[in-house]
Enzyme design. Structure first.
Site, PDB file in Angstrom:
ATOM      1  N   LYS A 281       1.109  -1.324  -0.363  1.00 30.01           N
ATOM      2  CA  LYS A 281      -0.117  -0.026  -0.245  1.00 30.01           C
ATOM      3  C   LYS A 281       1.670   1.127  -0.046  1.00 30.01           C
ATOM      4  O   LYS A 281       0.644   1.384  -0.754  1.00 30.01           O
ATOM      5  CB  LYS A 281      -1.175  -0.298   1.285  1.00 30.01           C
ATOM      6  CG  LYS A 281      -2.017   1.063   1.270  1.00 30.01           C
ATOM      7  CD  LYS A 281      -1.611   2.135   1.773  1.00 30.01           C
ATOM      8  CE  LYS A 281      -3.028   3.033   1.651  1.00 30.01           C
ATOM      9  NZ  LYS A 281      -2.712   4.150   1.936  1.00 30.01           N
ATOM     10  N   ASP A 300      -6.761   0.607   0.646  1.00 23.97           N
ATOM     11  CA  ASP A 300      -6.508   0.497   1.804  1.00 23.97           C
ATOM     12  C   ASP A 300      -8.073   0.085   1.935  1.00 23.97           C
ATOM     13  O   ASP A 300      -8.845  -0.054   1.286  1.00 23.97           O
ATOM     14  CB  ASP A 300      -6.274   2.239   2.465  1.00 23.97           C
ATOM     15  CG  ASP A 300      -6.562   3.369   1.272  1.00 23.97           C
ATOM     16  OD1 ASP A 300      -7.703   2.409   1.600  1.00 23.97           O
ATOM     17  OD2 ASP A 300      -6.727   3.773   1.629  1.00 23.97           O
TER      18      ASP A 300
END
Length: 383
Positions: A281, A300
């Site tokens: 991420k 996310d």
DNA sequence: GGCCGACCTGA
DNA sequence: CAGGTCGGC
């Protein structure tokens, strides 16, 4: 943790000293660029979690640091206005050029809230006009580069809207959400701080006043940094920051991060993942927001929720948290839907999902419902 | 390879 | 719990 003061400040040179000669400038001189609000919305773009160091310092006026300068930006329907401040070192000497005395008669009125004061500089410090032009040109280029104004956002919105009706309905209220082209070092170390954290606290850690340059790699790599940052409330991320800086210094050239701009997306992602505190991420955030990888889609918990709620995406259904495989599958899902600028499209939906913009989103949804009703009515009339 | 708990902190 | 990542099964 103190959130009112500059958390990074002690690690870097202040551009502006708060107690004296704050935002030292000569006669005010706003400059401008043609730029439609459909191409750029400052409020959405600068506060949707791409960068954490811009603040609304006046009504529609955004102030932050970029390219070693302090900028204040504002806009009208078709024009982007900008204003830069001379930089000074810690002794209060002006390092940049003094501003020319040329003033915009009808430029926007600069308003600031409290913290910023302005000191006038003598007009005799003006530099020759030729140099002024050159300097102005450079700042215009900095701004165009930072906002990537060469990318036609309206065209992209059209493409995404054609492929995706949900995007189309949201996009009506969220035009002008544009990907910034940030400094890779600032971007990397900022996003290491975002893991398992909330936005309000992230801003408290990264934002601050007075305005300052982001600390350098050399400074962050120092062994004393971890305890300093821990004391400032960075938590366990303090070690990641120091270690990542150390690792980059030890195993790469100083321009290694910047050089990742010219390598393929997955290669850059992999390279970043070798750093402590950088998973998929965070790596994708850095790729998308500073390394020119428009196809990187940072997934996310919000984006995962969007995928499930708004796209009936069943990838990873039932899992408590994202595994690497599910992460990649969701990214691929959006890349197939939106194409090579999928990361840019993702940021529009991410923005629309933020709590602070729910009123804006409600307007879009309301319009959508009205449209649907109209369509239904027409169908009813026909049959 | 996939799953799980720990990790700083404070809204 | 929060805009994840790491280390150990």
């Amino acid at each position: 943790m103190r959130t009112s003061s500059n958390q990074w400040g002690f690690l870097s040179q202040s551009i502006i000293m708060s107690q004296y000669a704050v935002l030292s400038v000569g006669a005010k001189s706003w400059r401008c660029l043609p730029c439609l609000r459909t191409e750029l919305r400052l409020d959405l773009t600068l506060s949707c979690g791409q960068s954490f160091r811009w603040r609304e310092t006046g009504d529609g006026h955004w102030t932050g640091v970029m390219g070693g300068r302090v900028w204040t930006l504002t806009q009208t329907e078709d024009t982007l206005w900008y204003y830069t401040y001379s930089m000074q070192d810690s002794e209060g000497k002006v390092k940049g050029r003094k501003r020319s005395a040329e003033a915009r008669p009808d430029g926007p009125v600069k308003r600031t809230r409290g913290m910023i004061t302005v000191k006038e500089e003598p007009a005799e410090d003006q530099e020759p006009k030729a140099k002024t032009t050159e300097h102005d040109h450079k700042e215009e280029e900095l701004l165009k580069d930072y906002f990537q104004l060469n990318v036609n956002l309206a065209d992209l919105y059209k493409q995404w809207g054609t492929a995706d009706t949900h995007f189309k309905s949201i996009a009506k209220a969220f035009t002008g959400v544009r990907m910034l082209r940030q400094d890779p070092t600032e971007c990397l170390f900022s996003f290491i701080c975002t893991s398992n954290n909330h936005i309000s606290r992230i801003q408290g850690m990264l934002d601050g006043t007075p305005y300052h340059d982001f600390p350098t790699l050399q400074v962050l790599a120092d062994s004393s940094v971890e305890s300093c940052l821990r004391n400032l409330g960075f938590g366990y991320r303090a070690r990641f920051l120091q270690q990542s800086a150390r690792q980059i210094m030890d195993t790469h050239d100083l321009d290694w991060l910047d050089s990742l701009r010219s390598v393929p997306y997955l290669q850059a992602q992999e390279a970043l993942r070798s750093l402590p505190g950088v998973g998929l991420k965070v790596a994708d955030c850095v790729c998308l927001m500073s390394l020119d990888k428009a196809q990187a889609v940072p997934v996310d918990t919000h984006v995962w929720q969007i995928a499930q709620r708004d796209y009936r995406c069943t990838v990873g259904k039932g899992l408590k948290s994202l595994t690497d495989k599910v992460y990649r599958d969701i990214g691929n899902f959006f890349r197939e839907l939106w194409g090579p600028y999928a990361g840019w499209a993702q940021s529009v939906l991410f923005c629309s999902d933020l709590k602070k913009f729910q009123d804006l989103k409600a307007m879009a949804v309301k319009k959508e419902e009205v449209t649907e009703v109209n369509i239904t009515n027409k169908k009813n009339k026909k049959t």
